[in-house]
Write a protein that holds these residues in place. Structure first.
Motif, PDB file in Angstrom:
ATOM      1  N   HIS A  99      34.951 -25.380  38.110  1.00  0.00           N
ATOM      2  CA  HIS A  99      36.237 -25.188  37.624  1.00  0.00           C
ATOM      3  C   HIS A  99      36.812 -24.514  38.628  1.00  0.00           C
ATOM      4  O   HIS A  99      38.244 -24.785  38.839  1.00  0.00           O
ATOM      5  CB  HIS A  99      36.406 -24.729  36.256  1.00  0.00           C
ATOM      6  CG  HIS A  99      37.435 -24.500  35.665  1.00  0.00           C
ATOM      7  ND1 HIS A  99      38.479 -25.407  35.592  1.00  0.00           N
ATOM      8  CD2 HIS A  99      38.000 -23.485  35.342  1.00  0.00           C
ATOM      9  CE1 HIS A  99      39.734 -24.896  35.179  1.00  0.00           C
ATOM     10  NE2 HIS A  99      39.530 -23.764  34.873  1.00  0.00           N
ATOM     11  N   TYR A 100      36.297 -23.313  38.958  1.00  0.00           N
ATOM     12  CA  TYR A 100      36.955 -22.233  39.715  1.00  0.00           C
ATOM     13  C   TYR A 100      37.262 -22.778  41.031  1.00  0.00           C
ATOM     14  O   TYR A 100      38.570 -22.557  41.618  1.00  0.00           O
ATOM     15  CB  TYR A 100      36.178 -20.971  39.774  1.00  0.00           C
ATOM     16  CG  TYR A 100      35.671 -20.457  38.759  1.00  0.00           C
ATOM     17  CD1 TYR A 100      36.413 -20.417  37.409  1.00  0.00           C
ATOM     18  CD2 TYR A 100      34.640 -19.770  38.566  1.00  0.00           C
ATOM     19  CE1 TYR A 100      35.935 -20.131  36.173  1.00  0.00           C
ATOM     20  CE2 TYR A 100      33.968 -19.180  37.376  1.00  0.00           C
ATOM     21  CZ  TYR A 100      34.811 -19.454  36.444  1.00  0.00           C
ATOM     22  OH  TYR A 100      34.055 -18.993  35.094  1.00  0.00           O
ATOM     23  N   ARG A 101      36.431 -23.929  41.666  1.00  0.00           N
ATOM     24  CA  ARG A 101      36.979 -24.507  42.824  1.00  0.00           C
ATOM     25  C   ARG A 101      37.980 -25.169  42.787  1.00  0.00           C
ATOM     26  O   ARG A 101      38.888 -25.328  43.675  1.00  0.00           O
ATOM     27  CB  ARG A 101      35.453 -25.067  43.356  1.00  0.00           C
ATOM     28  CG  ARG A 101      34.601 -24.469  44.038  1.00  0.00           C
ATOM     29  CD  ARG A 101      33.496 -24.996  44.765  1.00  0.00           C
ATOM     30  NE  ARG A 101      32.422 -24.167  45.117  1.00  0.00           N
ATOM     31  CZ  ARG A 101      31.381 -24.396  44.303  1.00  0.00           C
ATOM     32  NH1 ARG A 101      31.070 -25.244  43.267  1.00  0.00           N
ATOM     33  NH2 ARG A 101      30.355 -23.710  44.340  1.00  0.00           N
ATOM     34  N   ALA A 120      31.059  -9.332  35.158  1.00  0.00           N
ATOM     35  CA  ALA A 120      32.449  -8.628  34.812  1.00  0.00           C
ATOM     36  C   ALA A 120      33.373  -9.925  34.386  1.00  0.00           C
ATOM     37  O   ALA A 120      34.148  -9.528  33.748  1.00  0.00           O
ATOM     38  CB  ALA A 120      32.910  -8.299  36.356  1.00  0.00           C
ATOM     39  N   THR A 121      33.007 -11.129  34.952  1.00  0.00           N
ATOM     40  CA  THR A 121      34.171 -12.029  34.450  1.00  0.00           C
ATOM     41  C   THR A 121      33.712 -12.853  33.437  1.00  0.00           C
ATOM     42  O   THR A 121      34.692 -13.500  32.720  1.00  0.00           O
ATOM     43  CB  THR A 121      34.518 -12.918  35.861  1.00  0.00           C
ATOM     44  OG1 THR A 121      33.436 -13.718  36.436  1.00  0.00           O
ATOM     45  CG2 THR A 121      34.944 -12.274  36.941  1.00  0.00           C
ATOM     46  N   PHE A 136      39.251 -13.047  43.632  1.00  0.00           N
ATOM     47  CA  PHE A 136      38.749 -13.734  44.783  1.00  0.00           C
ATOM     48  C   PHE A 136      37.461 -13.799  45.074  1.00  0.00           C
ATOM     49  O   PHE A 136      37.218 -12.493  45.660  1.00  0.00           O
ATOM     50  CB  PHE A 136      39.814 -13.761  45.983  1.00  0.00           C
ATOM     51  CG  PHE A 136      41.230 -13.943  45.850  1.00  0.00           C
ATOM     52  CD1 PHE A 136      41.932 -14.645  44.736  1.00  0.00           C
ATOM     53  CD2 PHE A 136      42.194 -13.168  46.765  1.00  0.00           C
ATOM     54  CE1 PHE A 136      43.125 -14.786  44.453  1.00  0.00           C
ATOM     55  CE2 PHE A 136      43.719 -13.377  46.919  1.00  0.00           C
ATOM     56  CZ  PHE A 136      43.976 -13.931  45.644  1.00  0.00           C
ATOM     57  N   ALA A 137      36.748 -14.615  45.302  1.00  0.00           N
ATOM     58  CA  ALA A 137      35.278 -14.375  45.374  1.00  0.00           C
ATOM     59  C   ALA A 137      34.806 -15.405  46.672  1.00  0.00           C
ATOM     60  O   ALA A 137      35.228 -16.534  46.800  1.00  0.00           O
ATOM     61  CB  ALA A 137      34.546 -14.974  44.082  1.00  0.00           C
ATOM     62  N   MET A 172      42.752 -14.346  33.194  1.00  0.00           N
ATOM     63  CA  MET A 172      42.261 -14.169  34.650  1.00  0.00           C
ATOM     64  C   MET A 172      41.957 -15.522  35.140  1.00  0.00           C
ATOM     65  O   MET A 172      41.555 -16.546  34.684  1.00  0.00           O
ATOM     66  CB  MET A 172      40.712 -13.408  34.211  1.00  0.00           C
ATOM     67  CG  MET A 172      39.747 -13.378  35.493  1.00  0.00           C
ATOM     68  SD  MET A 172      38.349 -12.683  34.957  1.00  0.00           S
ATOM     69  CE  MET A 172      38.739 -11.036  35.127  1.00  0.00           C
ATOM     70  N   GLU A 173      42.105 -15.694  36.628  1.00  0.00           N
ATOM     71  CA  GLU A 173      41.868 -16.660  37.343  1.00  0.00           C
ATOM     72  C   GLU A 173      40.987 -16.317  38.181  1.00  0.00           C
ATOM     73  O   GLU A 173      41.029 -15.270  38.992  1.00  0.00           O
ATOM     74  CB  GLU A 173      43.242 -17.160  37.823  1.00  0.00           C
ATOM     75  CG  GLU A 173      43.333 -18.454  38.517  1.00  0.00           C
ATOM     76  CD  GLU A 173      44.802 -18.873  38.727  1.00  0.00           C
ATOM     77  OE1 GLU A 173      45.046 -20.187  38.597  1.00  0.00           O
ATOM     78  OE2 GLU A 173      45.532 -18.091  39.220  1.00  0.00           O
ATOM     79  N   ILE A 174      39.760 -17.169  38.551  1.00  0.00           N
ATOM     80  CA  ILE A 174      38.883 -16.903  39.394  1.00  0.00           C
ATOM     81  C   ILE A 174      39.195 -18.046  40.787  1.00  0.00           C
ATOM     82  O   ILE A 174      38.884 -19.412  40.385  1.00  0.00           O
ATOM     83  CB  ILE A 174      37.368 -17.064  39.198  1.00  0.00           C
ATOM     84  CG1 ILE A 174      37.356 -16.030  37.946  1.00  0.00           C
ATOM     85  CG2 ILE A 174      36.448 -16.805  40.039  1.00  0.00           C
ATOM     86  CD1 ILE A 174      36.063 -15.796  37.334  1.00  0.00           C
TER      87      ILE A 174
END
Ligand code: GLP
Length: 266
Positions: free
Chosen positions: A247-249, A210-211, A233-234, A1-3
C-alpha cells in the motif's frame, strides 16, 4: 501518517531535500526544524547542492535543532552545533543569529530549555520538522518512557543510543556524553509538518514498531501517528518488514500530492 517507500536511501534523501527546498521557496521565512545523525548527512548535502544550483535564499529563514549534547561547547567538533555548521550553515546564506540549537553548556539547563521553547514560539512555531529515527525508537533524544507531552529538557541517553552515536567519539560509547538537551515529544508534535527519514536494513525492525505498532511512550516515534501531517520516507531496506508495504508503494505512485516528485525516481 503517510509512509512512502523509495528504492534507495539516496532517493529518500533526494525527496526530503527537494521538499525542504520547495517549502523554503513557497515561504521564504520558513522555520525549519533540523535533525542530526548519519541519515541527515545525505539530505543536507543534497539540500546544499539544490540551494547553490537554484540560488535559494535563506535570508529570512530560521532553523531550530532538535537537540545538543550537554557539556559540549559549540566549537567542539563532536557537537551538533559543529555538525550543522559543517553540513548546512556554512554553505547557505542563513544568518547565524537565525540558527538555533540548545546550549549544552548553559549554567542553568532548565532555564535554557524553557528559553528554547519560548524562542520556537516567538519565531511562529516550526513549519517543517526533519527527523531521523534512533535505534531505541527515539525522536530527538526522547528515550523510552519520555512523556508523549514532554517539552524541551535534559535527558539521560540510554546505553543503546550512546552505542549508536559512538562514531564521533572514537567509537567508544563511554565517551558519548551521558546527557543531552532535547525538544520534547510534545514540542515535536506541534510542528506543522513532519518528515521522518529512515534508511537501511538495521532500521527495519524499529521502523515497523514505530509506524505500525501501538502508540507507546516506550517508543517515542510512535507519537508521530497522532500528527496530522507527518510523512515517513523509507528506503526498501528499512521498509522490508512493513506489513502495509504494498500500500505504501502504491501511495507514492498514485497520491496526487506526490505526482510532482515522481521524476526523482529516475
Ligand atoms: C541521534 C539524534 C537523533 C537522530 C538519530 C538517528 O540520536 N539525536 O535526532 O534521529 O541520531 O541517527 P542516525 O541517522 O545516525 O541513525
Amino acid at each position: 501518517m503517510e509512509i512512502l517507500i523509495l528504492p534507495t536511501a539516496a532517493h529518500a534523501e533526494r525527496l526530503a531535500a527537494r521538499i525542504v527546498a520547495d517549502r523554503l521557496t513557497a515561504k521564504p521565512n520558513l522555520v525549519l526544524g533540523c535533525a542530526t545523525g548519519r541519515t541527515m548527512e545525505g539530505i543536507y548535502s543534497e539540500l546544499v547542492r539544490i540551494s547553490q544550483a537554484e540560488k535559494l535564499d535563506y535570508a529570512h529563514a530560521h532553523t531550530f535543532n532538535l537537540d545538543e549534547y550537554v557539556g559540549l561547547h559549540s566549537t567542539d567538533p563532536r557537537s551538533y552545533h559543529h555538525y550543522m555548521e559543517e553540513k548546512l550553515f556554512a554553505h547557505v546564506n542563513l544568518p547565524r543569529e537565525q540558527t538555533h540549537l540548545p546550549n549544552g553548556v548553559a549554567t542553568d539547563l532548565t532555564a535554557e530549555a524553557a528559553s528554547y521553547e519560548r524562542r520556537i514560539k516567538a519565531a511562529g512555531g516550526i513549519d517543517l520538522q526533519l527527523l531521523g529515527l534512533g535505534n531505541s525508537g527515539h525522536i530527538g533524544f526522547n528515550e523510552p518512557l519520555s512523556s508523549l507531552m514532554s517539552r524541551t529538557r535534559e535527558k539521560a541517553l540510554t546505553p543503546q543510543t550512546r552505542e549508536q552515536n559512538a562514531g564521533m567519539f572514537n567509537g567508544d560509547p563511554a565517551q558519548v556524553p551521558l546527557h543531552a538537551l532535547t525538544m520534547g515529544v510534545g514540542t515535536i508534535l506541534e510542528a506543522k509538518e513532519v518528515i521522518m527519514v529512515v534508511t537501511g536494513a538495521h532500521k527495519a525492525e524499529i521502523l515497523a514498531t514505530a509506524t505500525e505498532g501501538p502508540i507507546t511512550s516506550m517508543v517515542s516515534a510512535t507519537a508521530l501517528q497522532l500528527h496530522p501531517h507527518c510523512h515517513v520516507f523509507a528506503d526498501e531496506a528499512a521498509a522490508a518488514t512493513l506489513v502495509g508495504r504494498e500500500h505504501y508503494r502504491w501511495t507514492f505512485l498514485n497520491e496526487p500530492d506526490w505526482a510532482p516528485y515522481q521524476g526523482l525516481l529516475g
